[in-house]
Write an enzyme that holds these catalytic residues in place. Structure first.
Site, PDB file in Angstrom:
ATOM      1  N   HIS A 118       0.847  -1.187   0.000  1.00 17.99           N
ATOM      2  CA  HIS A 118       0.000   0.000   0.000  1.00 17.99           C
ATOM      3  C   HIS A 118       0.880   1.234   0.000  1.00 17.99           C
ATOM      4  O   HIS A 118       1.966   1.238   0.599  1.00 17.99           O
ATOM      5  CB  HIS A 118      -0.915   0.009   1.230  1.00 17.99           C
ATOM      6  N   ASP A 173      -7.975  -4.596  -0.122  1.00 19.59           N
ATOM      7  CA  ASP A 173      -8.434  -5.294  -1.324  1.00 19.59           C
ATOM      8  C   ASP A 173      -8.167  -6.790  -1.265  1.00 19.59           C
ATOM      9  O   ASP A 173      -8.773  -7.563  -2.009  1.00 19.59           O
ATOM     10  CB  ASP A 173      -7.737  -4.721  -2.564  1.00 19.59           C
TER      11      ASP A 173
END
Length: 377
Positions: free
Chosen positions: A259, A313
């Site tokens: 991320h 996700d």
């Protein structure tokens, strides 16, 4: 030498009281309250209102907001006709962008950029995004659009409009939690894009279509869909370790891992992981969860020390899939949740608005002269 912040990383352009992120420690809060507490105790409706107001609502305020959302769920017949007339096979985010833009044409208040006007439009948009996305899904499948119900929660009503069947309380709550986890996430690309558009004093519909366009890009939305593709490619839990080890050895990108902000576990992924396990087992899809569990273990062991961990996700796709949502609609679902954060951020920024006007370091020629077309080689 001029320092250039590629991707605007580390550049501070405004102040906000809405969302705080500490990527090193894996912390995400809204109004100072940890995301885990929002997911456990709250609802999409309450978090949306809290961000719009900048504080926790009273019971009366929340009841009034919930009633307002329900009263605005239905979309104009003209918009429904446009959705049904869209070409089959279009990208769902293209369809959403077009639908929201067209909705602005039908709203006589669309050009109202006062604080009160933006707030009223925000409420309608939050209510209608779910209806629009469900309508696009059904129209693309050649099915009739299902009208919203007023007796269901925002999450439960979406699942109802999607299938025409009332979801169980457990399904509705699970989807509600998934929405809560995605409502806002600081100055990400789509939120920044919405704010940039708003800073010109453009209307809310333009701000939201700008944000949708940014979210459509695969580097922002769409990663959860790619995770599902990866799971299908892996096939079985027994093949997961060898598959992911090969990926790591070849230095290939692993979807749902890493991320831009978090250098530790994304706190949203921790919440979804627990729910993904329960739902996957109940729905007979434990293979998906077992594959993810194996991939997570190998990834953390191999590259966790580099600050690379699963993000939200990683598990959200399996939750959506188990709720009967097709993977090509995962990104629109992201928008369904994030519409509240987009609207709240636009409203907050424009209270003390300043036109965004960044600059770039010029690296081209400085002493060139025009050469007539006939003299160019």
């Amino acid at each position: 030498m001029t320092n250039i912040a590629k991707g605007l990383e580390g550049v501070l352009f405004t102040e906000s009281k809405l969302t705080f992120i500490n990527g090193t420690e894996g912390i995400l809060t809204h109004l100072g309250i940890p995301i885990q507490e929002w997911a456990e105790n709250s609802t999409f409706e309450e978090l949306s209102l809290a961000l719009l107001n900048g504080q926790l609502p009273t019971a009366a305020e929340l009841a009034a907001f919930d009633a307002d959302l329900k009263a605005n769920r239905a979309i104009p017949e003209a918009l429904a006709a446009v959705i049904q007339a869209m070409p089959r096979g279009v990208h769902p985010m293209q369809a959403l962008r077009t639908a929201v833009s067209y909705l602005g044409l039908l709203d006589p208040q669309a050009e109202d950029t006062t604080a009160e006007g933006r707030r009223a439009i925000a409420t309608r948009l939050i209510a209608q995004f779910a209806t629009i996305i469900a309508a696009i899904n059904r129209a693309q499948d050649g099915q009739d659009i299902v009208a919203p119900r007023m007796d269901l929660t925002h999450a439960g009503n979406y699942l109802y409009m999607l299938s025409g069947k009332e979801p169980t309380a457990e399904q509705a709550r699970l989807f509600d939690i998934a929405l809560v986890l995605h409502v806002d996430h600081g100055m990400n690309a789509s939120t920044f894009t919405a704010i940039a558009t708003a800073s010109t004093l453009s209307d809310m519909y333009s701000c939201m279509t700008s944000a949708i366009g940014a979210l459509k890009g695969p580097l922002h939305g769409g990663a959860n869909e790619a995770v599902m593709d990866m799971l299908d490619e892996v096939g079985t839990p027994e093949q997961a370790e060898a598959y992911i080890t090969k990926k790591l050895d070849n230095k290939e990108k692993i979807m749902g891992v890493g991320h831009r902000v978090y250098k530790y576990f994304d706190p949203r992924s921790r919440v979804l992981r627990d729910y993904a396990e329960v739902v996957a087992n109940k729905e007979g899809k434990s293979n998906y969860y077992q594959i993810l569990e194996t991939i997570e273990k190998v990834v953390v062991d191999r590259i966790g020390s580099k600050g690379i961990y699963p993000n939200v996700d990683f598990y959200s796709g399996t939750v959506y899939s188990d709720l009967g949502i097709k993977k090509e609609f995962f990104t629109p679902i992201f928008a369904l949740a994030r519409i509240s954060g987009w609207c709240a951020s636009v409203i907050e920024y424009t209270r003390d608005n300043r036109l965004l006007r960044p600059d770039a370091v010029y690296t081209g020629e400085k002493d060139a002269h025009y050469v007539k077309l006939q003299d160019r080689q």
